[in-house]
Enzyme design. Structure first.
Site, PDB file in Angstrom:
ATOM      1  N   ASN A  54       0.877  -1.174   0.000  1.00 49.76           N
ATOM      2  CA  ASN A  54       0.000   0.000   0.000  1.00 49.76           C
ATOM      3  C   ASN A  54       0.916   1.227   0.000  1.00 49.76           C
ATOM      4  O   ASN A  54       1.470   1.582   1.029  1.00 49.76           O
ATOM      5  CB  ASN A  54      -0.895  -0.042   1.248  1.00 49.76           C
ATOM      6  N   TRP A  55       1.072   1.806  -1.175  1.00 53.42           N
ATOM      7  CA  TRP A  55       2.018   2.928  -1.286  1.00 53.42           C
ATOM      8  C   TRP A  55       1.484   4.225  -0.682  1.00 53.42           C
ATOM      9  O   TRP A  55       2.211   5.195  -0.554  1.00 53.42           O
ATOM     10  CB  TRP A  55       2.374   3.153  -2.762  1.00 53.42           C
ATOM     11  N   LYS A  56       0.193   4.247  -0.369  1.00 55.37           N
ATOM     12  CA  LYS A  56      -0.424   5.460   0.207  1.00 55.37           C
ATOM     13  C   LYS A  56      -0.136   6.678  -0.674  1.00 55.37           C
ATOM     14  O   LYS A  56      -0.049   6.547  -1.892  1.00 55.37           O
ATOM     15  CB  LYS A  56       0.026   5.649   1.657  1.00 55.37           C
TER      16      LYS A  56
ATOM     17  N   HIS B  88      -9.951   1.155   4.736  1.00 57.42           N
ATOM     18  CA  HIS B  88      -8.685   1.424   5.427  1.00 57.42           C
ATOM     19  C   HIS B  88      -8.911   2.455   6.541  1.00 57.42           C
ATOM     20  O   HIS B  88      -9.671   3.408   6.368  1.00 57.42           O
ATOM     21  CB  HIS B  88      -7.642   1.942   4.422  1.00 57.42           C
TER      22      HIS B  88
ATOM     23  N   GLU C 177      -7.169   4.823   7.579  1.00 54.79           N
ATOM     24  CA  GLU C 177      -6.867   6.222   7.238  1.00 54.79           C
ATOM     25  C   GLU C 177      -8.053   6.855   6.520  1.00 54.79           C
ATOM     26  O   GLU C 177      -8.328   8.049   6.685  1.00 54.79           O
ATOM     27  CB  GLU C 177      -5.574   6.290   6.403  1.00 54.79           C
TER      28      GLU C 177
ATOM     29  N   GLU D 182      -5.849  -4.791  10.356  1.00 54.37           N
ATOM     30  CA  GLU D 182      -4.833  -3.761  10.571  1.00 54.37           C
ATOM     31  C   GLU D 182      -5.154  -2.964  11.838  1.00 54.37           C
ATOM     32  O   GLU D 182      -5.909  -1.991  11.788  1.00 54.37           O
ATOM     33  CB  GLU D 182      -4.801  -2.794   9.381  1.00 54.37           C
TER      34      GLU D 182
ATOM     35  N   GLY E 183       1.979   2.366  10.757  1.00 51.30           N
ATOM     36  CA  GLY E 183       2.937   3.451  10.606  1.00 51.30           C
ATOM     37  C   GLY E 183       3.584   3.887  11.920  1.00 51.30           C
ATOM     38  O   GLY E 183       4.208   4.933  11.995  1.00 51.30           O
TER      39      GLY E 183
ATOM     40  N   SER F 202       2.873  -1.958  10.466  1.00 50.55           N
ATOM     41  CA  SER F 202       4.313  -2.064  10.747  1.00 50.55           C
ATOM     42  C   SER F 202       4.867  -3.459  10.492  1.00 50.55           C
ATOM     43  O   SER F 202       5.785  -3.908  11.185  1.00 50.55           O
ATOM     44  CB  SER F 202       4.636  -1.580  12.168  1.00 50.55           C
TER      45      SER F 202
ATOM     46  N   GLY G 247       2.595  -1.162   4.287  1.00 46.20           N
ATOM     47  CA  GLY G 247       2.692   0.265   3.959  1.00 46.20           C
ATOM     48  C   GLY G 247       4.146   0.672   3.762  1.00 46.20           C
ATOM     49  O   GLY G 247       4.753   0.431   2.715  1.00 46.20           O
ATOM     50  N   GLY G 248       4.723   1.273   4.782  1.00 45.74           N
ATOM     51  CA  GLY G 248       6.076   1.841   4.694  1.00 45.74           C
ATOM     52  C   GLY G 248       7.100   0.904   4.075  1.00 45.74           C
ATOM     53  O   GLY G 248       7.901   1.312   3.222  1.00 45.74           O
TER      54      GLY G 248
HETATM   55  P1  PGA Z   1       2.380   0.336   7.631  1.00 47.95           P
HETATM   56  O1  PGA Z   1       0.953   0.540   6.934  1.00 47.95           O
HETATM   57  O2  PGA Z   1       2.936  -0.958   7.113  1.00 47.95           O
HETATM   58  O3  PGA Z   1       3.190   1.535   7.185  1.00 47.95           O
HETATM   59  O4  PGA Z   1       2.151   0.305   9.102  1.00 47.95           O
HETATM   60  C1  PGA Z   1       0.110  -0.543   6.677  1.00 47.95           C
HETATM   61  C2  PGA Z   1      -1.186  -0.069   6.055  1.00 47.95           C
HETATM   62  O5  PGA Z   1      -1.691   0.985   6.477  1.00 47.95           O
HETATM   63  O6  PGA Z   1      -1.727  -0.695   5.132  1.00 47.95           O
END
Ligand code: PGA
Length: 249
Positions: free
Chosen positions: A9-11, A94, A96, A166, A172, A212, A233-234
């Protein structure tokens, strides 16, 4: 055997040229585990260019869309516009989107229904905040998210869903759920699917962990019987890290 999936997930990260080169670097890597489905959820703006570059090895999906096919919805992109680009995978629910953009259950459910009716495959995200975990109600909270957002689907349609657990406190933050905490929730999610639909569907449904997850902890997480991969994500923004995660089963 259930499908194994690692999705990036590149956000809201990367420029177009960075996105294309990251995609190309990952898809041209040698020794990518062949039995793991690999996906990238890229910013909407880059989907067309990525699609034109798509390798059969790594599928491209959208992080967001609106639940109407077309109309006066300034700034939005519809599921049918995604389909027109050849996109087949979408993220829905998600945290976010829920927390920052105030997407409530009603909209999340409408998006799930619209995507499934359009023949898209949905990765449905669920997970609790730290406050909820501290009150000890995290399992019922997540099961309620399933009830309110995806359990309205008929059995066959639910077969198109991948679930991503999640926990919000792990996203994050560098604070991963322990493999035991994640496994406990995944087991309960699978039980809820079995109770609502069938044991068969529960056994078939991939449940990914996100929050994470990185090259250092993926192996231990993916070794758990109910963890079928990750939504990353990251750590999906660096070629070497993402490849190591894909190869962590
Ligand atoms: P993260 O994000 O790996 O940076 O914690 C995961 C996500 O939100 O899909």
């Amino acid at each position: 055997m259930r499908r194994k999936i690692v999705a990036g997930n590149w956000k809201m990260n990367l420029t177009k040229s960075e996105a294309l080169s990251l995609y190309n670097n990952i898809s041209s890597a040698e020794n990518l585990a062949a039995d793991v489905e690999k996906m990238i959820f890229a910013p909407l703006l880059f989907l067309d260019a990525l699609k034109q570059n798509e390798s059969g090895l790594i599928k491209i999906g959208a992080q967001n869309f609106y639940s109407e096919a077309a109309g006066a919805f300034t700034g939005e992109v519809s599921f049918s516009q995604l389909k027109d680009l050849g996109i087949r995978y979408v993220l829905v629910g998600h945290s976010e989107r829920r927390v920052i953009f105030k997407e409530e259950d009603e909209l999340v459910k409408a998006k799930v229904n619209a995507a499934i009716n359009a023949g898209l495959k949905v990765i449905f995200c669920c997970g609790e905040s730290l406050e909820i975990r501290e009150t000890g109600t995290h399992i019922s909270f997540v099961v309620n998210q399933l009830k309110n957002n995806v359990f309205q689907l008929p059995e066959e349609a639910f077969g198109q869903i991948v679930i991503a657990y999640e926990p919000i406190w792990a996203i994050g933050t560098g604070k991963t759920a322990t493999p035991e905490q994640a496994e406990e929730m995944h087991e309960q999610i699978r039980l809820a699917v079995a109770q609502h639909y069938s044991n068969y569907l529960a056994e078939q449904t991939p449940i990914l962990y996100g929050g994470s997850c990185n090259a250092g902890n993926a192996k231990e997480l993916f070794a758990k019987p109910n963890i079928d991969g990750g939504l990353i994500g990251g750590a999906s923004l660096k070629t070497a890290n993402f490849i190591q995660i894909i190869n962590s089963f």
